[in-house]
Design an enzyme around this catalytic site. Structure first.
Site: not given
Length: 421
Positions: A261, A276, A348, A351, A389
RNA sequence: GGAGAGAUGACCGAGCGGCUGAAGGUGCACGCCUGGAAAGCGUGUGUACGGGCAACUGUACCGAGGGUUCAAAUCCCUCUCUCUCCGCCA
């Protein structure tokens, strides 16, 4: 994308839905184009009908050796007009396409309504935030302390937001991948897939990353390929342009992949640690479901992802995203948020979404039963889970006062050790 | 990288300028037959968009996009993908 017929006959519903999302789309222009298109279409189709009929006449006249030059001449003119009208219709089509591909999905009625994440609704909480009688360290400090995460050298090799995993760190990451895939394939009925990590533009459009979000993606130079931001993209597009057998639904796939990303617009956010990154690992769950029970399938999929957190004994909560926070393609999304002691917050880690027929319509994925017409399937997916994560959560939640890190019971056989010290 | 072959419906496979939305087969559905099944027999079985309350009807679609022609699955061009052979290679 939305069903054009639905938009045409329920413009008010669509407008209200867009408003709840905070999206601005010129729907009236779209409806006007739609009307123009149908007018032009009727006109050109009449001409084509004339051409088809007369061409047959010409054929039989010629076979009988008769003269048909009048008709041939007339058709020459008709052909010109058809060309002009066809072009006009195509122009209108292109305009309509660019509008409707930018319209997000209609939120499900069960979502909390509000412009941002502060309106998200907490559904349930599992476990208690981990308590320490010392100050818990951040996972990046723990990682460097044990020499299992190396951010500095990764920056040298590539750049910011990349990580080198080393020793038991690499092994932990690999253990988590295997553990999650094993649970989903043997206990939850998913069939494992190892997809391409680059996809073409069509696939990105099918799942909704394109055309709107190209700046979030890494594009491979000199090709029309993109690095996948999630395995959702290649796995959902497996059945692009296919008609599935109703009996085979739901189809369940899980897939490990790295995710890439660009994180445009995230400068300065989460700059430290694994939270991130430009590249991270993830095990993804994807479902192709019957429209009648896709919301039950969403509950199950969410539970499947939760199961991983439960087995790892990591405290988490489940949140329903509000209308203003939900993703472009999704109708409903549950976020799983894991407890991160050092930041003293839930973050998070998964999802889980039902896209209804939004992606299926873009990617043209349908099913058909014994009777009746092909219908679009409902697509769903969810992280099960984001590996980086999860690693961060394990380091922080399982740390001891001396800095050593216990390994969750279910991972010990994968890790070969019970503690990182 | 070089040479060649191909892409047709859920699937296999014919067709190679007009009468082809597309033969034949498989699959599937319904019916007959059977105590039940298999086999056999019969019937049916594309998608999208537009019009119509409906029966129905118009248009488009034979990998994608252009072109030739009164008319293209069929001829020409470009592209994509698949296969075979040669080279290179983890």
């Amino acid at each position: 994308m939305l069903d054009i017929k639905f938009v045409r006959s329920n413009p008010q519903i669509v407008k209200e839905a867009l408003e709840k999302r905070g999206a601005s789309i010129n729907l009236d222009e779209f409806l006007e184009l739609d009307e123009q298109r149908r007018e032009k279409l009727a006109e050109v189709e009449n001409l084509k009908n004339r051409r088809n009929v007369v061409s047959k006449e010409i054929g039989s006249l010629k076979r009988e050796g008769k003269d048909a030059s009048d008709l041939v001449e007339e058709m020459g003119q008709v052909g010109e007009n058809i060309k002009i009208l066809d072009n006009q219709v195509r122009e209108i089509d292109e305009k309509m396409e660019s509008i409707i591909m930018a319209i997000p999905n209609i939120p499900h009625e069960s979502l909390p309504i509000g412009p941002d994440e502060s309106f998200n609704r907490v559904e349930r909480t599992w476990g208690e935030p981990t308590k320490f009688d010392f100050e818990p360290k951040a996972h990046w400090d723990l990682g460097e302390m044990h020499d299992i995460l190396d951010f500095e050298r990764a920056a040298k090799v590539t750049g910011a937001r990349f990580t080198i995993y080393k020793g038991l760190g690499a092994r932990l990451e690999r253990s988590l991948i295997s553990f999650m895939l094993d649970v989903h394939t043997t206990e939850h009925g998913y069939t494992e897939v190892l997809p391409p990590f680059m996809v073409n533009r069509q696939s990105m459009t099918g799942t909704g990353q394109l055309p709107k979000f190209e700046e979030d993606l890494f594009k491979v130079n000199n090709t029309d390929y993109f690095l996948i931001p999630t395995a959702e993209v290649p796995v959902t597009n497996i059945y692009k342009d296919e008609i599935l057998n109703e009996k085979d639904l739901p189809i369940l796939h899980c897939a490990y992949s790295p995710c890439f990303r660009a994180e445009a617009g995230a400068y300065g956010r989460d700059t430290r640690g694994l939270i991130r990154q430009h590249q991270f690992n993830k095990v993804e769950l994807v479902k192709f479901a019957h429209p009648e029970n896709s919301y039950e399938e969403l509950e199950k999929l969410t539970n499947n992802a939760e199961k991983i957190l439960q087995l790892l004994e990591l405290p988490y909560r489940v949140v329903t995203l509000a209308t203003g926070d939900i993703g472009f393609s999704a109708a409903k999304t549950y976020d799983l948020e894991v407890w991160l002691p050092n930041s003293n917050t839930y973050r998070e880690i998964s999802s889980c979404s039902n896209f209804e027929d939004f992606q299926a319509r873009r990617a043209n994925i349908r099913f058909k039963g014994d009777k009746g017409k092909p219908q679009f399937v409902h697509t769903l997916n969810g992280s099960g889970l984001a590996i980086g994560r999860t690693t961060a959560a394990i380091l922080e939640n399982y740390q001891q006062e001396d800095g050593s890190i216990k390994i969750p019971k279910v991972l010990q056989k994968y890790m070969g050790v019970e503690v990182i010290k």
